[in-house]
Design a protein around this motif. Sequence first.
Motif, PDB file in Angstrom:
ATOM      1  N   PRO A   1       0.819  -1.220   0.000  1.00 40.15           N
ATOM      2  CA  PRO A   1       0.000   0.000   0.000  1.00 40.15           C
ATOM      3  C   PRO A   1       0.852   1.269   0.000  1.00 40.15           C
ATOM      4  O   PRO A   1       0.370   2.338  -0.379  1.00 40.15           O
ATOM      5  N   GLY A   2       2.099   1.168   0.411  1.00 39.40           N
ATOM      6  CA  GLY A   2       2.933   2.366   0.547  1.00 39.40           C
ATOM      7  C   GLY A   2       3.351   2.993  -0.765  1.00 39.40           C
ATOM      8  O   GLY A   2       3.415   4.219  -0.885  1.00 39.40           O
ATOM      9  N   VAL A   3       3.644   2.191  -1.759  1.00 47.15           N
ATOM     10  CA  VAL A   3       4.119   2.732  -3.039  1.00 47.15           C
ATOM     11  C   VAL A   3       3.040   3.537  -3.748  1.00 47.15           C
ATOM     12  O   VAL A   3       3.302   4.661  -4.170  1.00 47.15           O
ATOM     13  N   PRO A   4       1.821   3.046  -3.907  1.00 50.81           N
ATOM     14  CA  PRO A   4       0.804   3.887  -4.552  1.00 50.81           C
ATOM     15  C   PRO A   4       0.509   5.171  -3.782  1.00 50.81           C
ATOM     16  O   PRO A   4       0.306   6.222  -4.380  1.00 50.81           O
ATOM     17  N   ILE A   5       0.510   5.085  -2.453  1.00 52.88           N
ATOM     18  CA  ILE A   5       0.271   6.289  -1.651  1.00 52.88           C
ATOM     19  C   ILE A   5       1.397   7.293  -1.880  1.00 52.88           C
ATOM     20  O   ILE A   5       1.156   8.497  -2.069  1.00 52.88           O
ATOM     21  N   ALA A   6       2.635   6.825  -1.877  1.00 49.29           N
ATOM     22  CA  ALA A   6       3.772   7.723  -2.113  1.00 49.29           C
ATOM     23  C   ALA A   6       3.715   8.312  -3.515  1.00 49.29           C
ATOM     24  O   ALA A   6       4.067   9.484  -3.717  1.00 49.29           O
ATOM     25  N   MET A   7       3.286   7.543  -4.499  1.00 47.36           N
ATOM     26  CA  MET A   7       3.189   8.064  -5.863  1.00 47.36           C
ATOM     27  C   MET A   7       2.138   9.166  -5.946  1.00 47.36           C
ATOM     28  O   MET A   7       2.363  10.193  -6.608  1.00 47.36           O
ATOM     29  N   VAL A   8       1.010   8.980  -5.304  1.00 44.50           N
ATOM     30  CA  VAL A   8      -0.029  10.016  -5.313  1.00 44.50           C
ATOM     31  C   VAL A   8       0.465  11.268  -4.608  1.00 44.50           C
ATOM     32  O   VAL A   8       0.279  12.387  -5.090  1.00 44.50           O
ATOM     33  N   VAL A   9       1.114  11.101  -3.471  1.00 46.91           N
ATOM     34  CA  VAL A   9       1.567  12.245  -2.688  1.00 46.91           C
ATOM     35  C   VAL A   9       2.672  12.998  -3.415  1.00 46.91           C
ATOM     36  O   VAL A   9       2.699  14.227  -3.442  1.00 46.91           O
ATOM     37  N   LEU A  10       3.605  12.280  -3.990  1.00 43.77           N
ATOM     38  CA  LEU A  10       4.805  12.917  -4.542  1.00 43.77           C
ATOM     39  C   LEU A  10       4.676  13.289  -6.015  1.00 43.77           C
ATOM     40  O   LEU A  10       5.405  14.167  -6.488  1.00 43.77           O
ATOM     41  N   LEU A  11       3.823  12.637  -6.763  1.00 44.08           N
ATOM     42  CA  LEU A  11       3.796  12.848  -8.219  1.00 44.08           C
ATOM     43  C   LEU A  11       2.562  13.570  -8.717  1.00 44.08           C
ATOM     44  O   LEU A  11       2.369  13.678  -9.918  1.00 44.08           O
ATOM     45  N   THR A  12       1.737  14.088  -7.837  1.00 45.49           N
ATOM     46  CA  THR A  12       0.577  14.846  -8.276  1.00 45.49           C
ATOM     47  C   THR A  12       0.940  16.327  -8.353  1.00 45.49           C
ATOM     48  O   THR A  12       1.863  16.790  -7.661  1.00 45.49           O
ATOM     49  N   PRO A  13       0.274  17.089  -9.193  1.00 44.61           N
ATOM     50  CA  PRO A  13       0.649  18.501  -9.395  1.00 44.61           C
ATOM     51  C   PRO A  13       0.558  19.341  -8.116  1.00 44.61           C
ATOM     52  O   PRO A  13       1.308  20.287  -7.957  1.00 44.61           O
ATOM     53  N   TRP A  14      -0.332  19.000  -7.181  1.00 41.97           N
ATOM     54  CA  TRP A  14      -0.463  19.811  -5.965  1.00 41.97           C
ATOM     55  C   TRP A  14       0.479  19.383  -4.852  1.00 41.97           C
ATOM     56  O   TRP A  14       0.367  19.823  -3.726  1.00 41.97           O
ATOM     57  N   SER A  15       1.429  18.475  -5.170  1.00 39.01           N
ATOM     58  CA  SER A  15       2.344  18.017  -4.126  1.00 39.01           C
ATOM     59  C   SER A  15       3.454  19.018  -3.843  1.00 39.01           C
ATOM     60  O   SER A  15       4.173  18.877  -2.881  1.00 39.01           O
ATOM     61  N   GLY A  16       3.638  20.028  -4.710  1.00 40.68           N
ATOM     62  CA  GLY A  16       4.661  21.051  -4.465  1.00 40.68           C
ATOM     63  C   GLY A  16       5.997  20.735  -5.134  1.00 40.68           C
ATOM     64  O   GLY A  16       6.959  21.463  -4.960  1.00 40.68           O
TER      65      GLY A  16
END
Length: 52
Positions: free
Chosen positions: A36-51
């Motif tokens: 579960p950690g990899v998809p969560i990290a991808m959403v957090v880090l690779l989305t445009p609003w992640s900074g």
Amino acid sequence: MADLNVERTTAVAPAEEDDYANWEIALWLIGILMIPGVPIAMVVLLTPWSGL
């Protein structure tokens, strides 16, 4: 009376080593937590609003 000089005719098989080393257990736990950690990290880090 019981006979005291009885020899066993069947040998007991030696126990197989099924024990896991500590590093193997750690790798399994890390791998399980990454499912579960990899998809969560991808959403957090690779989305445009992640900074990033």
